[in-house]
Scaffold this motif. Structure first.
Motif, mmCIF file in Angstrom:
data_model
loop_
_atom_site.group_PDB
_atom_site.id
_atom_site.type_symbol
_atom_site.label_atom_id
_atom_site.label_comp_id
_atom_site.label_asym_id
_atom_site.label_seq_id
_atom_site.Cartn_x
_atom_site.Cartn_y
_atom_site.Cartn_z
ATOM 1 N N LYS A 48 -12.317 -2.251 -17.287
ATOM 2 C CA LYS A 48 -11.993 -1.263 -18.324
ATOM 3 C C LYS A 48 -11.164 -0.099 -17.783
ATOM 4 O O LYS A 48 -10.681 0.735 -18.538
ATOM 5 C CB LYS A 48 -13.287 -0.710 -18.942
ATOM 6 C CG LYS A 48 -14.148 -1.786 -19.580
ATOM 7 C CD LYS A 48 -15.187 -1.163 -20.520
ATOM 8 C CE LYS A 48 -16.006 -2.238 -21.204
ATOM 9 N NZ LYS A 48 -17.144 -2.681 -20.353
ATOM 10 N N GLU A 49 -11.026 -0.023 -16.473
ATOM 11 C CA GLU A 49 -10.329 1.115 -15.862
ATOM 12 C C GLU A 49 -8.827 0.825 -15.714
ATOM 13 O O GLU A 49 -8.420 -0.319 -15.560
ATOM 14 C CB GLU A 49 -10.893 1.379 -14.454
ATOM 15 C CG GLU A 49 -12.391 1.530 -14.369
ATOM 16 C CD GLU A 49 -12.884 2.862 -14.918
ATOM 17 O OE1 GLU A 49 -12.176 3.856 -14.744
ATOM 18 O OE2 GLU A 49 -13.972 2.866 -15.520
ATOM 19 N N SER A 50 -8.039 1.905 -15.712
ATOM 20 C CA SER A 50 -6.598 1.748 -15.474
ATOM 21 C C SER A 50 -6.349 1.631 -13.963
ATOM 22 O O SER A 50 -7.229 1.922 -13.155
ATOM 23 C CB SER A 50 -5.848 2.957 -16.020
ATOM 24 O OG SER A 50 -6.131 4.092 -15.211
ATOM 25 N N PHE A 51 -5.135 1.243 -13.608
ATOM 26 C CA PHE A 51 -4.767 1.126 -12.199
ATOM 27 C C PHE A 51 -4.968 2.473 -11.489
ATOM 28 O O PHE A 51 -5.539 2.558 -10.404
ATOM 29 C CB PHE A 51 -3.305 0.668 -12.107
ATOM 30 C CG PHE A 51 -2.817 0.346 -10.715
ATOM 31 C CD1 PHE A 51 -3.684 0.119 -9.655
ATOM 32 C CD2 PHE A 51 -1.448 0.246 -10.466
ATOM 33 C CE1 PHE A 51 -3.232 -0.187 -8.388
ATOM 34 C CE2 PHE A 51 -0.983 -0.056 -9.195
ATOM 35 C CZ PHE A 51 -1.861 -0.265 -8.160
ATOM 36 N N GLN A 52 -4.537 3.558 -12.131
ATOM 37 C CA GLN A 52 -4.673 4.880 -11.506
ATOM 38 C C GLN A 52 -6.133 5.300 -11.356
ATOM 39 O O GLN A 52 -6.516 5.885 -10.344
ATOM 40 C CB GLN A 52 -3.901 5.934 -12.299
ATOM 41 C CG GLN A 52 -2.395 5.742 -12.203
ATOM 42 C CD GLN A 52 -1.607 6.870 -12.847
ATOM 43 O OE1 GLN A 52 -2.156 7.666 -13.591
ATOM 44 N NE2 GLN A 52 -0.316 6.913 -12.569
ATOM 45 N N GLU A 53 -6.957 4.973 -12.360
ATOM 46 C CA GLU A 53 -8.381 5.326 -12.262
ATOM 47 C C GLU A 53 -9.045 4.568 -11.113
ATOM 48 O O GLU A 53 -9.851 5.122 -10.356
ATOM 49 C CB GLU A 53 -9.095 5.018 -13.583
ATOM 50 C CG GLU A 53 -8.796 6.022 -14.684
ATOM 51 C CD GLU A 53 -9.151 5.517 -16.094
ATOM 52 O OE1 GLU A 53 -9.246 6.361 -16.982
ATOM 53 O OE2 GLU A 53 -9.299 4.291 -16.292
ATOM 54 N N ILE A 54 -8.674 3.298 -10.983
ATOM 55 C CA ILE A 54 -9.227 2.492 -9.889
ATOM 56 C C ILE A 54 -8.781 3.063 -8.546
ATOM 57 O O ILE A 54 -9.592 3.269 -7.630
ATOM 58 C CB ILE A 54 -8.789 1.011 -10.036
ATOM 59 C CG1 ILE A 54 -9.482 0.383 -11.248
ATOM 60 C CG2 ILE A 54 -9.068 0.216 -8.764
ATOM 61 C CD1 ILE A 54 -8.966 -0.991 -11.627
ATOM 62 N N GLY A 55 -7.479 3.388 -8.442
ATOM 63 C CA GLY A 55 -6.938 3.976 -7.214
ATOM 64 C C GLY A 55 -7.684 5.251 -6.845
ATOM 65 O O GLY A 55 -8.005 5.482 -5.672
ATOM 66 N N LEU A 56 -7.985 6.058 -7.842
ATOM 67 C CA LEU A 56 -8.665 7.332 -7.587
ATOM 68 C C LEU A 56 -10.068 7.111 -7.017
ATOM 69 O O LEU A 56 -10.476 7.785 -6.073
ATOM 70 C CB LEU A 56 -8.721 8.159 -8.879
ATOM 71 C CG LEU A 56 -9.416 9.519 -8.762
ATOM 72 C CD1 LEU A 56 -8.749 10.401 -7.710
ATOM 73 C CD2 LEU A 56 -9.411 10.246 -10.112
ATOM 74 N N GLU A 57 -10.819 6.154 -7.579
ATOM 75 C CA GLU A 57 -12.172 5.874 -7.060
ATOM 76 C C GLU A 57 -12.097 5.421 -5.601
ATOM 77 O O GLU A 57 -12.890 5.846 -4.764
ATOM 78 C CB GLU A 57 -12.866 4.773 -7.885
ATOM 79 C CG GLU A 57 -13.315 5.204 -9.269
ATOM 80 C CD GLU A 57 -14.076 6.529 -9.278
ATOM 81 O OE1 GLU A 57 -14.935 6.737 -8.393
ATOM 82 O OE2 GLU A 57 -13.785 7.359 -10.148
ATOM 83 N N VAL A 58 -11.148 4.531 -5.325
ATOM 84 C CA VAL A 58 -11.023 3.989 -3.973
ATOM 85 C C VAL A 58 -10.604 5.100 -3.004
ATOM 86 O O VAL A 58 -11.205 5.285 -1.937
ATOM 87 C CB VAL A 58 -9.998 2.826 -3.951
ATOM 88 C CG1 VAL A 58 -9.785 2.312 -2.532
ATOM 89 C CG2 VAL A 58 -10.450 1.689 -4.875
ATOM 90 N N ALA A 59 -9.605 5.874 -3.402
ATOM 91 C CA ALA A 59 -9.101 6.957 -2.546
ATOM 92 C C ALA A 59 -10.185 7.997 -2.306
ATOM 93 O O ALA A 59 -10.361 8.488 -1.193
ATOM 94 C CB ALA A 59 -7.880 7.605 -3.191
ATOM 95 N N ASN A 60 -10.932 8.311 -3.349
ATOM 96 C CA ASN A 60 -11.953 9.341 -3.230
ATOM 97 C C ASN A 60 -13.021 8.936 -2.214
ATOM 98 O O ASN A 60 -13.567 9.772 -1.501
ATOM 99 C CB ASN A 60 -12.572 9.601 -4.601
ATOM 100 C CG ASN A 60 -13.262 10.937 -4.653
ATOM 101 O OD1 ASN A 60 -12.715 11.930 -4.180
ATOM 102 N ND2 ASN A 60 -14.467 10.960 -5.183
ATOM 103 N N SER A 61 -13.297 7.654 -2.127
ATOM 104 C CA SER A 61 -14.260 7.173 -1.146
ATOM 105 C C SER A 61 -13.653 7.211 0.272
ATOM 106 O O SER A 61 -14.308 7.633 1.220
ATOM 107 C CB SER A 61 -14.697 5.756 -1.517
ATOM 108 O OG SER A 61 -15.552 5.238 -0.538
ATOM 109 N N LEU A 62 -12.396 6.791 0.393
ATOM 110 C CA LEU A 62 -11.770 6.717 1.722
ATOM 111 C C LEU A 62 -11.416 8.088 2.298
ATOM 112 O O LEU A 62 -11.299 8.250 3.512
ATOM 113 C CB LEU A 62 -10.497 5.857 1.660
ATOM 114 C CG LEU A 62 -10.705 4.355 1.513
ATOM 115 C CD1 LEU A 62 -9.381 3.666 1.219
ATOM 116 C CD2 LEU A 62 -11.331 3.757 2.767
#
Ligand SMILES: *Cc1c(COP(=O)(O)O)cnc(C)c1O
Length: 446
Positions: A48-62
């Motif tokens: 359900k997430e957009s590409f940018q939303e997914i990128g943000l979750e991943v980046a926020n963890s890294l």
């Protein structure tokens, strides 16, 4: 998040240091000290997430603790702002085959992801300081335009791109030399190693650094080993999974295989990091051309760097892949652990050409030579593991029009140039012609 050097975990540095230094003082490459799995609920609703939303979750963890979520959101909105579609190619015995198209960025190659994210991050670090940056980058083709475009028009940043005259394709040269504004191209009378040498000499030149310091300018590199170029490449692996999950609600029961056309192994390393963050990928394939040091390493257990052999998938012509040490580090130097996650096979130009023709004739899809190597790697794996039901994805890292000469000769038809490329072919080339003499080059720097 702190970042350690692959040569020693003892002195981790901050994100800003890792990004600005590019390589550690001990010549190792930086890696995040922790790679944590993302929460189950992220995967439960990922489709359900957009590409940018997914990128943000991943980046926020890294990047946790190094940069705020708000800043990361802005960086991603400005850099990861083009599509990245997953397309079905065929049903083969035992597997469905998809491609993930990574070439919809401004320079039509996947290097746009890393270069644009890094440029936005560096610009964020410069904000509210008097510091200016001068970025030097030697390029054998694709990297230069991705880096140049990424820094285009950024305040307080200038970029000098050095390329070997007559040794890059016409399209690549046009892409490099028509950006303008704060991006300057140098056409060097020599080969790629000569360009690299000029850049390295400049970095080691203390007088130059002193001169620049009086103007608040520091020298920096946009090297592909920069951690800020590597990590954003993990975003699209998650997004590929999200797109698959939309098509296959029962995806949990499938084995997902991803084939990566590999040169310096950066793209593959980013995929492995995604897996360590919990992305359910069963197997990665490092597909190589005749420059197959990594393939040979998995086969024999011995890592032997080789001289490069020119091939039609030239962005993968690397005899001593620089991210090999990162892969070693991710698996604690245990080859048997590496082999559980990564297989590898290598292919000749003849096989690559045949694959381009075959997929065009059977499935009406035009692959570029790099994507074609990845396709071959995937097909090989499926053939040898046919007892399992699989979903296979090969990464398409460049638009076929970037390699029009090769692809048109194989298919005996024209390959349509995307508008972005057509426009840049019309522009006038601007490059300073220089020899390999360092003193002359140095005088042209600010
Ligand atoms: C750089 C490049 C590759 C190789 O990627 P690595 O991360 O160096 O393994 C593959 N395909 C294309 C089109 C490239 O530009």
């Amino acid at each position: 998040m702190k970042f350690y050097s692959t040569n020693s975990k003892k002195f981790p540095v901050s994100l800003k240091q890792a990004v600005m230094m590019a390589t550690a003082k001990d010549n190792g490459l930086f890696m995040p000290t922790k790679i944590l799995p993302l929460p189950k609920k992220f995967f439960a609703t990922i489709e359900k997430e957009s590409f940018q939303e997914i990128g943000l979750e991943v980046a926020n963890s890294l990047f946790k603790g190094s940069i705020s979520r708000k800043d990361l959101k802005q960086i991603i909105e400005k850099s990861i702002n083009f599509k990245c579609p997953l397309k079905k190619i065929s049903n083969e015995k035992g597997a469905e085959i998809y491609t993930l198209e990574l070439f919809h960025g401004p320079t039509l190659a996947f290097k746009d992801f890393g270069a644009r994210f890094m440029a936005q991050l560096m610009s964020k670090f410069l904000k509210n300081s008097k510091q200016k940056l001068h970025i030097l980058a030697a390029t054998s083709g694709d990297t230069g335009s991705a880096v140049g475009k990424a820094f285009y028009n950024m305040p307080n940043i200038k970029v000098s791109l050095l390329y070997p005259g007559k040794m890059v394709s016409r399209i690549q040269e046009q892409q490099l030399t028509t950006i303008g504004k704060n991006i300057q191209a140098f056409e060097v009378k020599g080969n790629f190693d000569d360009c690299q040498k000029l850049v390295k000499t400049a970095f080691a030149d203390q007088d130059l650094r002193k001169k620049l310091k009086t103007k608040n300018i520091s020298l920096s590199s946009a090297n592909s080993i920069n951690i800020a170029r590597l990590l954003p490449q993990s975003f699209y692996y998650f997004y590929a999974y999200a797109q698959l999950k939309k098509l296959h609600p029962d995806i949990k029961n499938s084995k997902i295989i991803i084939s990566v056309p590999s040169g310096n192994l950066g793209n593959l390393t980013a995929g492995i990091i995604a897996k360590k963050m919990g992305l359910p990928i069963t197997q990665f394939i490092a597909a190589t051309n005749q420059n197959n040091s990594f393939t040979e390493f998995l086969k024999t257990g011995n890592y032997k760097p080789k001289n490069t052999i020119p091939t039609i998938s030239n962005a993968m012509d690397v005899g001593n892949p620089n991210n090999f040490v990162r892969i070693q580090s991710l698996y604690g130097n245990k080859i048997n652990e590496i082999k559980k996650d990564i297989s590898s096979s290598s292919f000749t130009d003849i096989e690559t050409k045949r694959a381009i023709k075959e997929i065009y004739e059977k499935n009406n899809y035009i692959m570029d030579p790099h994507g074609a190597v990845a396709y071959l790697g995937l097909k090989d794996y499926i053939k040898n593991n046919s007892s399992q039901k699989m979903i296979g994805i090969f990464l398409e890292t460049a638009h076929p029009a970037k390699f029009a000469d090769i692809v048109e000769a194989i298919l005996k038809r024209k390959v349509e140039l995307p508008t972005k490329l057509k426009n840049c072919l019309k522009k006038k080339k601007t490059a300073k012609k220089i020899s390999t003499n360092y003193e002359v080059f140095e005088r042209l720097l600010p």
